[in-house]
Design an enzyme around this catalytic site. Structure first.
Site, PDB file in Angstrom:
ATOM      1  N   ASN A   9       0.868  -1.183   0.000  1.00  0.00           N
ATOM      2  CA  ASN A   9       0.000   0.000   0.000  1.00  0.00           C
ATOM      3  C   ASN A   9       0.903   1.232   0.000  1.00  0.00           C
ATOM      4  O   ASN A   9       1.486   1.569   1.018  1.00  0.00           O
ATOM      5  CB  ASN A   9      -0.883  -0.041   1.258  1.00  0.00           C
ATOM      6  CG  ASN A   9      -1.714   1.217   1.426  1.00  0.00           C
ATOM      7  OD1 ASN A   9      -1.811   2.041   0.520  1.00  0.00           O
ATOM      8  ND2 ASN A   9      -2.307   1.368   2.605  1.00  0.00           N
ATOM      9  N   TRP A  10       1.022   1.855  -1.159  1.00  0.00           N
ATOM     10  CA  TRP A  10       1.949   2.986  -1.273  1.00  0.00           C
ATOM     11  C   TRP A  10       1.405   4.266  -0.632  1.00  0.00           C
ATOM     12  O   TRP A  10       2.139   5.248  -0.497  1.00  0.00           O
ATOM     13  CB  TRP A  10       2.271   3.257  -2.749  1.00  0.00           C
ATOM     14  CG  TRP A  10       3.044   2.172  -3.427  1.00  0.00           C
ATOM     15  CD1 TRP A  10       3.406   0.944  -2.909  1.00  0.00           C
ATOM     16  CD2 TRP A  10       3.566   2.211  -4.762  1.00  0.00           C
ATOM     17  NE1 TRP A  10       4.115   0.236  -3.839  1.00  0.00           N
ATOM     18  CE2 TRP A  10       4.230   0.978  -4.991  1.00  0.00           C
ATOM     19  CE3 TRP A  10       3.529   3.163  -5.783  1.00  0.00           C
ATOM     20  CZ2 TRP A  10       4.854   0.686  -6.196  1.00  0.00           C
ATOM     21  CZ3 TRP A  10       4.157   2.871  -6.989  1.00  0.00           C
ATOM     22  CH2 TRP A  10       4.813   1.640  -7.187  1.00  0.00           C
ATOM     23  N   LYS A  11       0.131   4.290  -0.310  1.00  0.00           N
ATOM     24  CA  LYS A  11      -0.495   5.479   0.291  1.00  0.00           C
ATOM     25  C   LYS A  11      -0.255   6.703  -0.605  1.00  0.00           C
ATOM     26  O   LYS A  11      -0.151   6.544  -1.822  1.00  0.00           O
ATOM     27  CB  LYS A  11      -0.003   5.677   1.730  1.00  0.00           C
ATOM     28  CG  LYS A  11      -0.148   4.382   2.543  1.00  0.00           C
ATOM     29  CD  LYS A  11       0.080   4.553   4.011  1.00  0.00           C
ATOM     30  CE  LYS A  11      -0.057   3.213   4.708  1.00  0.00           C
ATOM     31  NZ  LYS A  11       0.076   3.286   6.157  1.00  0.00           N
ATOM     32  N   HIS A  94      -9.276   1.103   5.046  1.00  0.00           N
ATOM     33  CA  HIS A  94      -8.002   1.337   5.723  1.00  0.00           C
ATOM     34  C   HIS A  94      -8.215   2.300   6.898  1.00  0.00           C
ATOM     35  O   HIS A  94      -9.016   3.226   6.810  1.00  0.00           O
ATOM     36  CB  HIS A  94      -6.964   1.915   4.739  1.00  0.00           C
ATOM     37  CG  HIS A  94      -5.595   1.892   5.315  1.00  0.00           C
ATOM     38  ND1 HIS A  94      -5.161   2.851   6.207  1.00  0.00           N
ATOM     39  CD2 HIS A  94      -4.574   1.006   5.185  1.00  0.00           C
ATOM     40  CE1 HIS A  94      -3.923   2.549   6.584  1.00  0.00           C
ATOM     41  NE2 HIS A  94      -3.547   1.441   5.970  1.00  0.00           N
ATOM     42  N   GLU A  96      -6.598   4.733   7.920  1.00  0.00           N
ATOM     43  CA  GLU A  96      -6.409   6.161   7.601  1.00  0.00           C
ATOM     44  C   GLU A  96      -7.656   6.728   6.935  1.00  0.00           C
ATOM     45  O   GLU A  96      -8.000   7.901   7.129  1.00  0.00           O
ATOM     46  CB  GLU A  96      -5.156   6.327   6.725  1.00  0.00           C
ATOM     47  CG  GLU A  96      -3.888   6.092   7.556  1.00  0.00           C
ATOM     48  CD  GLU A  96      -2.725   5.472   6.800  1.00  0.00           C
ATOM     49  OE1 GLU A  96      -2.699   5.525   5.561  1.00  0.00           O
ATOM     50  OE2 GLU A  96      -1.836   4.912   7.469  1.00  0.00           O
ATOM     51  N   GLU A 166      -5.328  -4.927  10.710  1.00  0.00           N
ATOM     52  CA  GLU A 166      -4.261  -3.948  10.921  1.00  0.00           C
ATOM     53  C   GLU A 166      -4.517  -3.197  12.229  1.00  0.00           C
ATOM     54  O   GLU A 166      -5.288  -2.225  12.248  1.00  0.00           O
ATOM     55  CB  GLU A 166      -4.226  -2.946   9.764  1.00  0.00           C
ATOM     56  CG  GLU A 166      -3.965  -3.598   8.425  1.00  0.00           C
ATOM     57  CD  GLU A 166      -3.417  -2.582   7.428  1.00  0.00           C
ATOM     58  OE1 GLU A 166      -2.287  -2.772   6.982  1.00  0.00           O
ATOM     59  OE2 GLU A 166      -4.110  -1.599   7.136  1.00  0.00           O
ATOM     60  N   GLY A 172       2.640   2.205  10.791  1.00  0.00           N
ATOM     61  CA  GLY A 172       3.575   3.309  10.612  1.00  0.00           C
ATOM     62  C   GLY A 172       4.271   3.719  11.892  1.00  0.00           C
ATOM     63  O   GLY A 172       4.911   4.766  11.960  1.00  0.00           O
ATOM     64  N   SER A 212       3.619  -2.304  10.306  1.00  0.00           N
ATOM     65  CA  SER A 212       5.070  -2.366  10.509  1.00  0.00           C
ATOM     66  C   SER A 212       5.673  -3.728  10.178  1.00  0.00           C
ATOM     67  O   SER A 212       6.623  -4.165  10.833  1.00  0.00           O
ATOM     68  CB  SER A 212       5.436  -1.938  11.932  1.00  0.00           C
ATOM     69  OG  SER A 212       5.012  -0.601  12.165  1.00  0.00           O
ATOM     70  N   GLY A 233       2.926  -1.180   4.288  1.00  0.00           N
ATOM     71  CA  GLY A 233       2.975   0.244   3.986  1.00  0.00           C
ATOM     72  C   GLY A 233       4.405   0.674   3.707  1.00  0.00           C
ATOM     73  O   GLY A 233       4.937   0.500   2.611  1.00  0.00           O
ATOM     74  N   GLY A 234       5.056   1.237   4.729  1.00  0.00           N
ATOM     75  CA  GLY A 234       6.389   1.819   4.574  1.00  0.00           C
ATOM     76  C   GLY A 234       7.380   0.939   3.820  1.00  0.00           C
ATOM     77  O   GLY A 234       8.085   1.403   2.916  1.00  0.00           O
TER      78      GLY A 234
HETATM   79  P1  PGA Z   1       3.034   0.170   7.678  1.00  0.00           P
HETATM   80  O1  PGA Z   1       1.551   0.384   7.085  1.00  0.00           O
HETATM   81  O2  PGA Z   1       3.541  -1.134   7.084  1.00  0.00           O
HETATM   82  O3  PGA Z   1       3.804   1.360   7.244  1.00  0.00           O
HETATM   83  O4  PGA Z   1       2.881   0.069   9.164  1.00  0.00           O
HETATM   84  C1  PGA Z   1       0.685  -0.697   6.933  1.00  0.00           C
HETATM   85  C2  PGA Z   1      -0.602  -0.202   6.316  1.00  0.00           C
HETATM   86  O5  PGA Z   1      -1.040   0.903   6.640  1.00  0.00           O
HETATM   87  O6  PGA Z   1      -1.225  -0.912   5.492  1.00  0.00           O
END
Ligand code: PGA
Length: 249
Positions: A9-11, A94, A96, A166, A172, A212, A233-234
């Site tokens: 997930n590149w956000k 998600h 966010e 999640e 993050g 993470s 994510g990251g």
């Molecule tokens: P993260 O994000 O791996 O940076 O913790 C995961 C996500 O939001 O899907």
């Protein structure tokens, strides 16, 4: 049989040229993994990503969509629009989106219906906040997120649903749920599905862990019996790290 899946997930990261570089770097990675691999660039770069990756085994997926077919929803994107550029899977719910864009379980139920009605696959995200876990309410929260957004669906609909647990406190933050915490919650999620739809449906649904995940912890998390992959994510923003995670399978 459920599949192993690793989705990046590149956000809201990577402009067009950064997207092209990362896609190229991803194509250069070697893998013997049995996992399905997906990446979710931003809307503006989806079409480009689909064409760049058309001969690869990496699927391009969207980070969000609107529930309506079309109409006066300024700034929004529909399932048909995604399908028209070759995107067949969408991430919904998600944390966010829930936190910053006020997406509720009720709204997400409509988005899920709209995606499934167009034959799309949904990666449905949910997870408790730190306060929920501190209060021992994590199963109650997760159970109600799943019930409210998904339990109106038929058993057959779950062929096109992937779940992504999640915990918000692990996204993050560098803080990861321990492999045991992930396994306990994934087993609870599968049992929740089994109670409603039966063992066969529950056994067939892939349940991803997100929060993470890194090369250093992926293998241990993915080794748990009810963890079928990860939403990353990251670490999905670096081709080597992302494929080190993919290769944990
Ligand atoms: P993260 O994000 O791996 O940076 O913790 C995961 C996500 O939001 O899907």
């Amino acid at each position: 049989m459920r599949k192993n899946i690793v989705a990046g997930n590149w956000k809201m990261n990577n402009d067009l040229s950064q997207t092209e570089s990362l896609l190229k770097a991803l194509q250069d990675q070697k893998t013997t993994s049995n996992a399905e691999v997906m990446v979710a660039p931003t809307f503006t770069n989806l079409s480009q990503a689909v064409s760049t990756l058309k001969d690869s085994n990496i699927e391009v997926v969207a980070q969000n969509m609107h529930f309506a077919e079309n109409g006066a929803y300024t700034g929004e994107i529909s399932a048909s629009m995604l399908k028209s550029i070759g995107v067949k899977t969408v991430i919904l719910g998600h944390s966010e989106r829930r936190e910053y864009f006020n997406e509720t379980d009720e709204l997400l139920a409509k988005k899920v219906d709209a995606a499934l009605a167009k034959g799309m696959r949904v990666i449905f995200c949910f997870g408790e906040e730190l306060a929920d876990r501190k209060a021992g309410n994590e199963e109650a929260v997760v159970g109600s997120q799943i019930k409210n957004a998904l339990f109106h669906l038929s058993a057959a609909a779950f062929r096109n649903i992937v779940l992504a647990y999640e915990p918000v406190w692990a996204i993050g933050t560098g803080e990861t749920a321990s492999p045991e915490q992930a396994q306990d919650m994934h087993a609870f999620i599968r049992q929740t599905l089994a109670n409603k739809y039966g063992e066969d449906v529950a056994d067939g649904v892939s349940i991803l862990y997100g929060g993470s995940v890194k090369p250093a912890n992926a293998e241990e998390i993915f080794s748990k019996p009810d963890v079928d992959g990860g939403l990353i994510g990251g670490a999905s923003l670096k081709a080597e790290d992302f494929f080190a995670i993919v290769n944990a399978f």
